[in-house]
Structures are given as C-alpha cells and as structure tokens.
Design a protein around this motif. Structure first.
Motif, mmCIF file in Angstrom:
data_model
loop_
_atom_site.group_PDB
_atom_site.id
_atom_site.type_symbol
_atom_site.label_atom_id
_atom_site.label_comp_id
_atom_site.label_asym_id
_atom_site.label_seq_id
_atom_site.Cartn_x
_atom_site.Cartn_y
_atom_site.Cartn_z
ATOM 1 N N TYR A 76 0.834 -1.211 0.000
ATOM 2 C CA TYR A 76 0.000 0.000 0.000
ATOM 3 C C TYR A 76 0.867 1.259 0.000
ATOM 4 C CZ TYR A 76 -2.594 3.627 2.606
ATOM 5 O OH TYR A 76 -3.134 4.800 3.054
ATOM 6 N N ASN A 77 1.885 1.300 0.851
ATOM 7 C CA ASN A 77 2.771 2.462 0.903
ATOM 8 C C ASN A 77 3.498 2.675 -0.414
ATOM 9 O OD1 ASN A 77 2.133 3.063 3.557
ATOM 10 N ND2 ASN A 77 3.839 1.880 4.409
ATOM 11 N N SER A 78 3.821 1.594 -1.104
ATOM 12 C CA SER A 78 4.598 1.716 -2.338
ATOM 13 C C SER A 78 3.804 2.336 -3.477
ATOM 14 C CB SER A 78 5.140 0.341 -2.762
ATOM 15 O OG SER A 78 4.102 -0.499 -3.230
ATOM 16 N N PHE A 79 2.485 2.457 -3.317
ATOM 17 C CA PHE A 79 1.682 3.167 -4.326
ATOM 18 C C PHE A 79 1.892 4.680 -4.239
ATOM 19 C CE2 PHE A 79 -0.905 -0.703 -4.777
ATOM 20 C CZ PHE A 79 -1.198 -0.665 -6.139
ATOM 21 N N LEU A 80 2.333 5.193 -3.084
ATOM 22 C CA LEU A 80 2.377 6.637 -2.866
ATOM 23 C C LEU A 80 3.173 7.389 -3.938
ATOM 24 C CD1 LEU A 80 1.682 9.109 -1.153
ATOM 25 C CD2 LEU A 80 3.637 8.557 0.317
ATOM 26 N N PRO A 81 4.413 6.963 -4.308
ATOM 27 C CA PRO A 81 5.134 7.715 -5.336
ATOM 28 C C PRO A 81 4.449 7.676 -6.701
ATOM 29 C CG PRO A 81 6.605 6.216 -4.146
ATOM 30 C CD PRO A 81 5.212 5.831 -3.782
ATOM 31 N N GLN A 82 3.569 6.717 -6.924
ATOM 32 C CA GLN A 82 2.924 6.579 -8.229
ATOM 33 C C GLN A 82 1.630 7.371 -8.338
ATOM 34 O OE1 GLN A 82 2.581 2.286 -8.345
ATOM 35 N NE2 GLN A 82 4.538 2.063 -9.397
ATOM 36 N N ILE A 83 0.984 7.658 -7.212
ATOM 37 C CA ILE A 83 -0.315 8.324 -7.266
ATOM 38 C C ILE A 83 -0.244 9.785 -6.839
ATOM 39 C CG2 ILE A 83 -1.522 6.158 -6.811
ATOM 40 C CD1 ILE A 83 -2.006 7.207 -3.946
ATOM 41 N N ALA A 84 0.922 10.254 -6.399
ATOM 42 C CA ALA A 84 1.044 11.639 -5.936
ATOM 43 C C ALA A 84 2.340 12.234 -6.463
ATOM 44 C CB ALA A 84 1.011 11.707 -4.412
ATOM 45 N N ARG A 117 6.847 8.616 5.945
ATOM 46 C CA ARG A 117 6.468 7.843 4.752
ATOM 47 C C ARG A 117 6.591 8.687 3.491
ATOM 48 N NH1 ARG A 117 0.580 5.180 4.736
ATOM 49 N NH2 ARG A 117 -0.072 7.353 4.850
ATOM 50 N N SER A 118 6.083 9.926 3.525
ATOM 51 C CA SER A 118 6.129 10.756 2.322
ATOM 52 C C SER A 118 7.560 11.178 2.001
ATOM 53 C CB SER A 118 5.236 11.988 2.490
ATOM 54 O OG SER A 118 5.718 12.836 3.507
ATOM 55 N N LEU A 119 8.364 11.458 3.033
ATOM 56 C CA LEU A 119 9.756 11.835 2.782
ATOM 57 C C LEU A 119 10.514 10.674 2.149
ATOM 58 C CD1 LEU A 119 12.045 13.833 2.985
ATOM 59 C CD2 LEU A 119 12.392 13.167 5.374
ATOM 60 N N PHE A 120 10.296 9.469 2.661
ATOM 61 C CA PHE A 120 10.989 8.319 2.075
ATOM 62 C C PHE A 120 10.575 8.110 0.624
ATOM 63 C CE2 PHE A 120 11.354 3.709 1.238
ATOM 64 C CZ PHE A 120 12.730 3.584 1.385
ATOM 65 N N SER A 121 9.325 8.427 0.282
ATOM 66 C CA SER A 121 8.870 8.208 -1.095
ATOM 67 C C SER A 121 9.677 9.029 -2.093
ATOM 68 C CB SER A 121 7.377 8.540 -1.226
ATOM 69 O OG SER A 121 7.154 9.947 -1.173
ATOM 70 N N HIS A 122 10.256 10.169 -1.643
ATOM 71 C CA HIS A 122 11.104 10.975 -2.523
ATOM 72 C C HIS A 122 12.462 10.310 -2.763
ATOM 73 C CE1 HIS A 122 8.574 14.597 -2.611
ATOM 74 N NE2 HIS A 122 8.338 14.387 -1.332
ATOM 75 N N LEU A 123 12.853 9.405 -1.881
ATOM 76 C CA LEU A 123 14.192 8.816 -1.932
ATOM 77 C C LEU A 123 14.222 7.488 -2.673
ATOM 78 C CD1 LEU A 123 15.180 9.405 1.812
ATOM 79 C CD2 LEU A 123 15.441 10.964 -0.112
ATOM 80 N N VAL A 124 13.078 7.097 -3.280
ATOM 81 C CA VAL A 124 12.966 5.800 -3.942
ATOM 82 C C VAL A 124 13.194 5.962 -5.437
ATOM 83 C CG1 VAL A 124 11.443 3.857 -4.412
ATOM 84 C CG2 VAL A 124 11.325 5.015 -2.206
ATOM 85 N N PRO A 125 14.136 5.257 -6.036
ATOM 86 C CA PRO A 125 14.302 5.320 -7.483
ATOM 87 C C PRO A 125 13.045 4.844 -8.202
ATOM 88 C CG PRO A 125 16.197 4.268 -6.453
ATOM 89 C CD PRO A 125 15.144 4.389 -5.399
ATOM 90 N N ARG A 126 12.724 5.498 -9.314
ATOM 91 C CA ARG A 126 11.537 5.151 -10.079
ATOM 92 C C ARG A 126 11.581 3.683 -10.510
ATOM 93 N NH1 ARG A 126 7.711 8.018 -13.165
ATOM 94 N NH2 ARG A 126 8.666 9.936 -12.417
ATOM 95 N N GLY A 127 10.436 3.001 -10.369
ATOM 96 C CA GLY A 127 10.319 1.601 -10.767
ATOM 97 C C GLY A 127 10.699 0.615 -9.680
ATOM 98 N N GLU A 130 9.548 1.023 -6.323
ATOM 99 C CA GLU A 130 8.782 1.484 -5.167
ATOM 100 C C GLU A 130 8.523 0.367 -4.158
ATOM 101 O OE1 GLU A 130 8.076 4.169 -8.605
ATOM 102 O OE2 GLU A 130 7.843 2.001 -8.330
ATOM 103 N N ALA A 131 7.998 -0.772 -4.641
ATOM 104 C CA ALA A 131 7.631 -1.839 -3.707
ATOM 105 C C ALA A 131 8.861 -2.425 -3.031
ATOM 106 C CB ALA A 131 6.848 -2.936 -4.437
ATOM 107 N N GLU A 132 9.954 -2.593 -3.780
ATOM 108 C CA GLU A 132 11.160 -3.163 -3.193
ATOM 109 C C GLU A 132 11.724 -2.255 -2.098
ATOM 110 O OE1 GLU A 132 13.996 -4.515 -6.208
ATOM 111 O OE2 GLU A 132 12.356 -4.329 -7.635
ATOM 112 N N TYR A 133 11.791 -0.953 -2.386
ATOM 113 C CA TYR A 133 12.350 -0.038 -1.405
ATOM 114 C C TYR A 133 11.427 0.140 -0.211
ATOM 115 C CZ TYR A 133 16.595 1.402 -3.811
ATOM 116 O OH TYR A 133 17.848 1.426 -4.356
#
Length: 743
Positions: free
Chosen positions: A431-439, A661-671, A673-676
């Motif tokens: 669920y958290n890994s969707f955040l970089p994709q939907i916002a 959670r939102s700050l970490f989403s900025h630190l995840v390389p594109r593609g 998300e779920a792994e990170y």
C-alpha cells in the motif's frame, strides 16, 4: 502587477509573467526529454528551460547532469562519451536524450532558456544558433558570469543572456543602495548591463534573494526577474503578487492552474499550441490537453481510493493488536497451561504470559522474510494490486476467524495472529509503495498525512463501538469473552469490506522493461516468479548500496520509529504498573490518542507544506523527547495527567509517521517502489525488539518503570541527530527524483 519593462530583446516578446517549464516539467521523472517538452507545450507552455553539454565528438546534448548516472539506465560522463554511446541511454528507462538542435527543430515556436553547464558547450551552442538563426528563441545563462559574458561578446550582441552569479550578487548590492549609491561598483561586482534578465532562486542558503528592493533594482536596469524552481502554489501566488516577471517550475500543471485562475496575461499556458511540423512535429489538440486533465482527475481518484486502505486496516492495529488480542490470547494460553504455568507449542515450553509476545515476534520475523520477496515480485511483474488484495484478504480472514478463539485454543489463536499480522505488514508495505505513483512530489506530504488521518479516524470510530459492546456486554446478553471475540472478528470484517474501495480505484503500472532495471535484459533466473523475485531482491540489495543517503535516512527512521513503536506498546504497561490506572482509563487514553493522531497528522501535513517535511519531522522528534521525559514525572493514580500524556503522544504520532512515509517516497528510485518500501517496512519491523529490550533492561536494572519510559528518549535524540545529518535534497537528486522547493 508586474510593471512594464522596455523590451530589450525579441526573446521577451510575450507579456509577463512568463511561465517556464523547468527541464520540461521534471516532476514526472522524464526531465529534459522530448516527451517532457511535448507535454509542456501541449499544456500551452511557450518558454522551456534546459541545460546543454557536449559529447566527446562535439554533439550538443540537452541534459542537466554532467554524467548519465542519476536519471538514466547508463553511466559515464557525457564529455567523455561519443554521441553513439550517449544516444543509447534512456531517461527513466524509456526516453532517449535529445540533441538541442532536434528540440529547436521540433518546437519552432518555443522560447528556450539554456544553461551553459560547461565551457566546452559554449562554441557549439553559438555555432548552432548561427546556423539555425535562432538568436531570438534562446536566452543563455550560466552560474559563471565570465562564461556568459564571453558568449555575449562572441555573439556580437545578438544573443539574449541572463546574469551569472557574480552579476546577481552585484544586483543585490545595488538594490541596497536604491540607485543613489552604486554599491555594486564600489564592491567590485558591477552588473553587466547587456543582460536582459536575472534568473534566481527565491532564497539562497536561507537568505532571501527576491524582494521588492531586488525587483526595483532589476527593473530600473530594464531586466526581468525570473525565479526558479518554484513548485508550491502558494509561493507562486506570493511571487506573482510581489511582481516577478517569470516563474520556472517542475510542477507545470500547478503553475498553469495558478496563472489561469489569475487570468495572468495572454501567455498563461491555458490553451494548446503548435508543437512543430515535419516527421516529429504536429499540433497538440484540445483532446490532448483534455487527456492531461483527465490524467490529473484519475490521479485524484486513485488518491481518494488509497486513503480508504488506511481506513480499512487501521482497525486491526487499534482494536486487535493494541487493545483486545493481547490480554485475551494470554488468558486463553493460561487456561491451557500446565500446573507450572507453561504451554508447549511444538513441544517447546513457553510461559503462558509470554506466549502473545513470542507469537508477535514470530509474525514480525516472517514478515521481514516475506516483504522483500513480495516487493520484488510486485515491481518485477507490475501486478501490485493483486498482491495487495491477496495479503489484505488473507489477513482479514484470519482476523475474522478469531471469533472462534476460546477455551484453551491458544495454538489456533497464535496461528491466526501470525497469519493476520504477516498479511497486515506485507499489505501495508505494498500500500505504501503506491504513494510515489499516485502523488506528485509536491502532493505527497498532504496525501500521506490524509491517509494516516483516515486510519486514526477509523480506529477511533470502531474503538468507540467496541467499548460500548465491551462495557455493556451484559446488556447485550453476551459474556465478556464473547464480546471480545465479536470485537476481534468485526475488525476483520471491517478490514475486508473497506479494502474493496482501494482495490477498485488503484491501478497497476507496467513493470519496467527488463533491460532497464538493475540487471541486464537476459538476467532472469529460473524457477518461475519466485526465482525471479529472489534474483530481483539480490539486485535490489546491490542497488541500495548505490544510494547511501537513502540508507542513512532508513537508519535514522529505524532508530526514532523504534522509539515511537515502543511508546505505543509500553505506555499501557507504564500506566497500569507504575501509575496504578485501571483498564477503562487506559482504553480511554488509547481512544484519545487515536482522535488526536488524526488531527495531528493533518496539522503536521500543513506545517510540512510551509516548513518542509524534514524540519517538521525534526520538530516532532523534539516534541517526542519532551513528551516521554515529562511522562517520567507523572503522579500515580492521576488519570488527568495520563490523558495529557496521551494527548501529547497523539498530536505528534500521526504526523511523524505520515511525513516519514512521504519523505521516504522521494528517496525511492523510479520503478523500485515496492522493493524499497519493503526495506522501509523492514527497518520498522526488523528491529522492533530493540526498543522493548531497552525498556525491559532499564526496568530490570532500576526496578522502576519511570526509568524505563525516560530511557526511550534516547531513541528520539539519536534519531534527531542522524536525520539532521542527512542531506535530503542531495538524497532525492541521487535517487533520480525532482527536489521539491521545501523538503
């Protein structure tokens, strides 16, 4: 209103304020690509910003970084590579790097703001402008005042240029003299008068650059002031009110909306424009712009659906784990214990009072083992939503099955707890890994905070209903044990019912191409999806070593979040054993935490928009330190003071978790998300024993729960120091993501 400025160059032949698409609109991760610029022009942007470098064979490439490492699937310095090698690189794994000449050809009506990143690019750029007669379409800038001044001389006065760093400093000095005292000349930083504009950040190292004095000084010299890189709508409005002449942004849809609402001149990007002619040209139709609007609406719809999973599963965390299951499963285990007080799961003697804690530990251990595999499979296959649904409904079914937990069925209770908790933890990671994709980056703090607020509101609502049933079970004609089992089962039903909403609204994205990930295209291993998942996990662990700043954030989060989780789990022990409070008082305190955590998540989301997520988290850690320290001095048998402690915990609890959670989403390389995010959850669950261990050791050595509770302040102090040392902006850029104005 922006004052009229005498036209000094045809480049500025459109009414101010001028909207610039910074790198084509870098928020989508495809910065400086033809696709990004097409999207910007389709939204009505006429002014586009890019940077240029030269390859080893003299080709002028539109690209920001000197190397390919950050945003492409290739590596190496552009200046050391021939064009045939550079052209193989793909931004975001799919878009090629364009030559600047190709962009001039494809977008003949566009105006280009070009940053000369290297001396080697100067003469190739001037040669291109001569050959294409594009003098009126390009403004050249550079941090190096000497470089851009040399370009201006070689262009013979035909080229538009902006001030370099030295010139900006001179203009700032001149603004303090208000024209009466030429401080720029007195200090040896005289302003170059043939520049047509000055392009600056709003602030530099915390010092304001753009203010009324600065604007007055620039306008007095006939120069426009363009501000970069502004991604927040409120700051855009404030700068426009101040009178700036242009804004550069990654959030091109946001700036478009702001200018359209203000009716800001004929150059507000509110209509489609021709994007070129020939084999790659064409017209961006009204339908194309409508498609962009539809995409925004679809993203909002996904966000609204995403919130509901917090609403669905938070009841499990509150009613099951925090309130009811621990005492009830312990009582079931004690009913099954031998005369010495031991139960024997799998033949291992375990004290009945420890069975619940050990079962939770087993579930967390299994979660740590399952999360990386689930994350790798989700990113590898692109089928994240089915995995989310499978985990959610497995956990919900196990929770509903707790209705049958009674008598001496402690093994059934333990098995159901393990299954439910693994489902809860793994589904939360997905669920958290969707955040970089939907916002978008600018939206994530608010979206994450709303999700947490939904969860806490849901937990509070159901807990009220549970307390009514539990407190008046005789009136409902059921025993206390039956009331508890109904509360447990209803949490599972709630979880399953409301999971339907996110599963209907969220959508899967295509997995990255095989060749664009961490390994080569043909690197799949055998063994089907499981084998591929474990292979991808190994690649992920190797890849994470390339992002040490992301790992530094995870370390800080690991420390301070362990303190958060320990306070949550041990506060009731402190209240009952040290302060002598009854069960009703403790449950009311939990309810108070839930209500205030929802409000606190929204409040801290607002603070993050103004001060940045990192500063807001640091502030919350300071508040955590003060709260647990104050808790050490609470008087015994005084519920009011314990409620005050609960209020303090609630106000910082939701926000610190949401913003992390939102700050970490900025630190995840594109593609990835779920792994990170599986690593993020592992840093939460994998060492969740450390806080309780410190708490227990402090109690064992001192014999006082007051010493135990204050010992937890160390987690917040250490987490504060570690997070303060993380250069978050650099970490975001290193992950290949656009850096928000405030982070």
């Amino acid at each position: 209103m922006t004052p009229a400025i005498r036209l000094r160059h045809a480049y500025l032949d459109h009414p101010a304020p001028l909207p610039f698409a910074h790198r084509g609109g870098a928020a989508d991760g495809l910065e400086n690509t033809a696709a990004a610029f097409r999207h910007a022009v389709g939204l009505g942007y006429r002014y586009l910003e890019t940077d240029v470098h030269t390859t080893s064979d003299g080709k002028l490439v539109a690209f920001h970084d000197p190397t390919l490492d950050r945003v492409t699937d290739s590596r190496g310095a552009i200046a050391e590579l021939p064009w045939r090698a550079v052209r193989q690189a793909r931004v975001g794994g799919r878009e090629p790097l364009p030559l600047f000449e190709e962009l001039l050809e494809e977008f003949p009506e566009a105006r280009w703001n070009v940053d000369l990143k290297a001396e080697s690019a100067l003469e190739p750029l001037l040669d291109l402008l001569r050959r294409t007669h594009a003098w009126d379409r390009v403004c050249v800038g550079s941090f190096s005042e000497a470089r851009v001044a040399r370009a201006q001389r070689l262009a013979g006065g035909r080229m538009a240029s902006s001030l370099g760093t030295r010139g900006v400093a001179g203009l700032r000095m001149r603004s303090y003299g208000r024209g009466a005292l030429p401080l720029d000349r007195l200090l040896g930083t005289a302003v170059r008068r043939n520049a047509v504009c000055v392009q600056v950040p709003e602030r530099y190292t915390g010092i304001p650059v753009v203010d009324a004095l600065f604007l007055r000084a620039a306008h007095a010299l006939g120069m426009q002031v363009h501000v970069w890189t502004v991604n927040d709508a409120d700051r855009m409005k404030a700068l426009l009110d101040l009178g700036v002449d242009g804004i550069m942004t990654d959030q091109i849809e946001t700036l478009r909306t702001v200018l359209t609402e203000r009716g800001a001149g004929s150059d507000a990007p509110d209509r489609p424009r021709r994007t070129g002619s020939g084999r790659r040209g064409g017209v961006q139709s009204t339908e194309a712009v409508a498609g962009v609007v539809d995409e925004t609406a679809a993203r909002r719809r996904e966000q609204r659906g995403w919130y509901w999973y917090d609403w669905a599963n938070s009841v499990y965390s509150t009613s099951v784990l925090t309130v009811f299951l621990g005492p009830y499963l312990t009582s079931v285990a004690k009913a099954a214990a031998d005369p010495h007080g031991f139960v024997h799961p799998l033949g291992v003697p375990v004290r009945a009072g420890s069975f619940y804690a050990y079962t939770v530990s087993v579930s967390l251990l299994l979660s740590v083992l399952v999360m990386p595999l689930a994350g790798a499979l989700a990113d590898r296959t692109g089928r994240k939503k089915p995995l989310l649904g499978a985990c959610a409904y497995t956990g919900a079914a196990a929770t509903t099955g707790m209705f049958f937990l009674g008598g001496d069925r402690y093994l059934l209770g333990g098995a159901l707890l393990v299954v439910a908790n693994v489902g809860f933890v793994v589904s939360s990671m997905l669920y958290n890994s969707f955040l970089p994709q939907i916002a978008t980056p600018a939206e994530r703090d608010a979206v994450s905070s709303r999700g947490w607020a939904f969860g806490y509101a849901s937990g509070a609502l159901v807990l009220v209903a549970d307390l009514v049933l539990y407190g008046a079970h005789d009136s409902f004609g059921v025993s206390e044990g039956t009331a508890v089992r109904i509360c447990l089962a209803s949490a599972g039903l709630w979880w399953g019912a409301f999971s339907l909403i996110p599963l209907r609204r969220l959508r899967d994205r295509r997995a990255a191409a095989a060749g664009s990930g961490a390994g080569p295209a043909g690197a799949e291993t055998g063994g089907g999806p499981l084998g591929q998942g474990w292979h991808q996990l190994r690649e992920t662990l190797r890849d994470m070593r390339r992002h040490p700043l992301t790992l530094s954030f995870l370390l800080a989060y690991l420390i301070y979040n362990d303190g958060v989780q320990t306070v949550i789990t041990q506060a009731s022990v402190y209240g009952s054993e040290e302060l002598g409070l009854d069960q009703t008082t403790l449950i009311m305190a939990v309810l108070l935490v839930q209500v205030l955590a929802a409000a606190g998540a929204l409040l801290m989301g607002r603070l993050a928009r103004r001060h940045g997520a990192r500063r807001t988290i640091l502030g919350s850690l300071a508040a955590w330190t003060l709260t647990v320290t104050a808790g050490c001095f609470l008087p015994a048998r005084a519920p009011v003071w314990f409620f005050a402690l609960a209020a303090g915990i609630g106000l910082v609890l939701g926000g610190s978790q949401a913003l992390s959670r939102s700050l970490f989403s900025h630190l995840v390389p594109r593609g990835k998300e779920a792994e990170y995010f599986s690593a993020y959850e592992m840093s939460d669950r994998g060492v969740s024993w450390l806080g309780p261990l410190v708490f227990g050791v402090a109690y064992q050595l001192s014999g006082s729960y007051r010493a135990a509770i204050v010992s937890l302040a160390a987690f917040f102090v250490i987490g504060f120091v570690l997070l303060a040392r993380v250069p978050v902006g650099r970490a975001i850029a290193a992950a290949g993501n656009p850096v928000p104005d405030r982070i």
